[in-house]
Design an enzyme around this catalytic site. Sequence first.
Site, PDB file in Angstrom:
ATOM      1  N   ALA A  19      42.750 -12.919  68.669  1.00 48.13           N
ATOM      2  CA  ALA A  19      41.526 -12.231  68.473  1.00 48.13           C
ATOM      3  C   ALA A  19      41.145 -11.481  69.597  1.00 48.13           C
ATOM      4  CB  ALA A  19      40.509 -13.381  68.161  1.00 48.13           C
ATOM      5  N   GLU A  20      41.602 -11.941  70.810  1.00 48.13           N
ATOM      6  CA  GLU A  20      41.347 -11.371  72.149  1.00 48.13           C
ATOM      7  C   GLU A  20      42.365 -10.659  72.750  1.00 48.13           C
ATOM      8  OE1 GLU A  20      38.362 -11.818  73.729  1.00 48.13           O
ATOM      9  OE2 GLU A  20      37.425 -12.929  72.095  1.00 48.13           O
ATOM     10  N   ALA A  21      43.593 -10.889  72.426  1.00 45.86           N
ATOM     11  CA  ALA A  21      44.545 -10.158  73.162  1.00 45.86           C
ATOM     12  C   ALA A  21      45.805  -9.963  72.409  1.00 45.86           C
ATOM     13  CB  ALA A  21      44.747 -11.026  74.472  1.00 45.86           C
ATOM     14  N   LYS A  22      46.667  -9.221  72.841  1.00 50.31           N
ATOM     15  CA  LYS A  22      47.973  -8.879  72.295  1.00 50.31           C
ATOM     16  C   LYS A  22      49.049  -9.538  73.389  1.00 50.31           C
ATOM     17  CE  LYS A  22      46.789  -4.929  69.297  1.00 50.31           C
ATOM     18  NZ  LYS A  22      47.011  -3.521  69.165  1.00 50.31           N
ATOM     19  N   GLN A  48      49.573 -11.710  68.467  1.00 42.49           N
ATOM     20  CA  GLN A  48      48.446 -10.960  68.711  1.00 42.49           C
ATOM     21  C   GLN A  48      47.470 -12.192  68.004  1.00 42.49           C
ATOM     22  OE1 GLN A  48      47.675  -7.070  66.781  1.00 42.49           O
ATOM     23  NE2 GLN A  48      45.464  -7.481  66.794  1.00 42.49           N
ATOM     24  N   LYS A  75      50.083  -9.650  78.812  1.00 40.73           N
ATOM     25  CA  LYS A  75      48.844  -9.960  77.969  1.00 40.73           C
ATOM     26  C   LYS A  75      47.983  -8.705  78.228  1.00 40.73           C
ATOM     27  CE  LYS A  75      47.160 -13.906  78.163  1.00 40.73           C
ATOM     28  NZ  LYS A  75      46.512 -15.365  78.341  1.00 40.73           N
ATOM     29  N   ASP A 130      42.451 -25.365  77.440  1.00 42.32           N
ATOM     30  CA  ASP A 130      43.332 -25.215  76.093  1.00 42.32           C
ATOM     31  C   ASP A 130      44.710 -26.009  76.376  1.00 42.32           C
ATOM     32  OD1 ASP A 130      43.923 -24.659  73.359  1.00 42.32           O
ATOM     33  OD2 ASP A 130      44.893 -22.640  74.042  1.00 42.32           O
TER      34      ASP A 130
END
Length: 244
Positions: free
Chosen positions: A18-21, A16, A38, A151
């Site tokens: 900050a934006e997604a699990k 997990q 996601k 990234d």
Amino acid sequence: MASLQSLLESSEIISQGAEAKVYKGYLTSPPTDPVLIKYRFPKKYRHPQLSAQLTRTRITSEARALARCVRSGVRVPDVRLVDVDSGIIAMEWINGKSIRFLLGDYEGDSGTHNSSVGETLENYDISEGQLMVMMGVALARMHQADIIHSDLTTSNMMLTSNFGNPELVLIDFGLSFQSGLVEDKAVDLYVLERAFASTHPESESLFAAVLESYAAELGSKVWSPIGKRLEDVRLRGRKRSMVG
């Protein structure tokens, strides 16, 4: 949404941010091939409409980037499900190991996709040099499709086996966007260069091999302006480091 909620509840959470699990789950019953799910959950600190719009935009962008990569001959996970309203994208589960792990950083392996802990490059019948060539070709084709990953790290590249043949897979396009600008492609390469430097000490020769393969795949006419801009980006990076 009820069925999608059931999907998440029946899946195994992997990580997990900050934006997604991120989950490992199955789209079929009885379960067959696993998928990586996601889920971009709503952000309470954002206005609900803004949060929903950002989620739709990012999921759509990621799905389109993966599709463009496939058309350009870049091995990426196949998309199996997209639901922008629920904030879910599901894709092929890659059975392999991160390049970060295979290059010796055993503590840095995120475990998003699974494989045997003891695997090395020898298990895939490939050398470091051959792996760098594969990496350069994949990045060149991605940039030929005007996809900027944003990234690029060795954690976001995986090695898997396809009928006994090693195959490099680029993953995690959550920050990707489309651009034909030389500047964006040079910055993409610089991000990877810094990742090599910070994660894999004394790896200058490895990244040099990646660039050599990247340049060969693009051809000198296309590579030349990107290479020159990469030098400019490096200079700016050094100046920022000096300023602190």
